[in-house]
Design an enzyme around this catalytic site. Structure first.
Site, PDB file in Angstrom:
ATOM      1  CG  ASP A  30      -2.040   0.960   1.168  1.00 39.57           C
ATOM      2  OD1 ASP A  30      -1.793   2.173   0.996  1.00 39.57           O
ATOM      3  OD2 ASP A  30      -3.201   0.528   1.289  1.00 39.57           O
ATOM      4  CD  GLN A  93     -15.020  -1.182  -1.459  1.00 39.34           C
ATOM      5  OE1 GLN A  93     -16.081  -1.548  -0.961  1.00 39.34           O
ATOM      6  NE2 GLN A  93     -14.590  -1.598  -2.630  1.00 39.34           N
ATOM      7  CG  HIS A  99      -8.843  -3.269  -1.600  1.00 44.64           C
ATOM      8  ND1 HIS A  99      -9.943  -2.594  -2.108  1.00 44.64           N
ATOM      9  CD2 HIS A  99      -8.408  -2.532  -0.551  1.00 44.64           C
ATOM     10  CE1 HIS A  99     -10.151  -1.496  -1.408  1.00 44.64           C
ATOM     11  NE2 HIS A  99      -9.239  -1.439  -0.450  1.00 44.64           N
TER      12      HIS A  99
END
Length: 113
Positions: A30, A93, A99
């Site tokens: 990320d 989200q 994901h």
């Protein structure tokens, strides 16, 4: 489904630090980590959120979890980690492409938010 940043990462248009890549999914670090280890595991087939999964997605969802655990093991998260799937805006989200977050590398608190 609208074009997302994840679709661009899958196509290689946006660079990412890849941890896993196979026919079904991609795992990458990320860019705004919430823990020392923060990897996202995404299906290559676009699914907007958990709210959009169907019974025939069960094998794909299982594959995402298996890949997430393999990534956690490979990254040394032996003392524990958390898998998180946010669903919809109220669920946190932020990208409309399903994901799985793999979070670890420190003690994670509960409740999460």
């Amino acid at each position: 489904m609208a074009e997302t940043v994840f679709a661009k990462i899958i196509r290689g248009e946006i660079p990412a630090r890849i941890e896993h890549d196979d026919d079904l999914c991609l795992a990458f670090h990320d860019v705004a980590p919430q823990a020392p280890v923060h990897v996202l595991v995404i299906p290559k087939r676009p699914i907007e959120s958990l709210a959009g999964v169907a019974a025939d997605d069960a094998a794909l969802l299982g594959h995402l979890v298996v890949v997430a655990t393999q990534v956690a093991r490979r990254l040394g998260l032996d003392s524990g980690y958390r898998l998180v799937v946010n669903c919809g805006p109220d669920g946190g989200q932020s990208v409309d492409h399903l994901h799985v977050h793999v979070l670890g590398g420190r003690r994670l608190g509960w409740p999460p938010g």
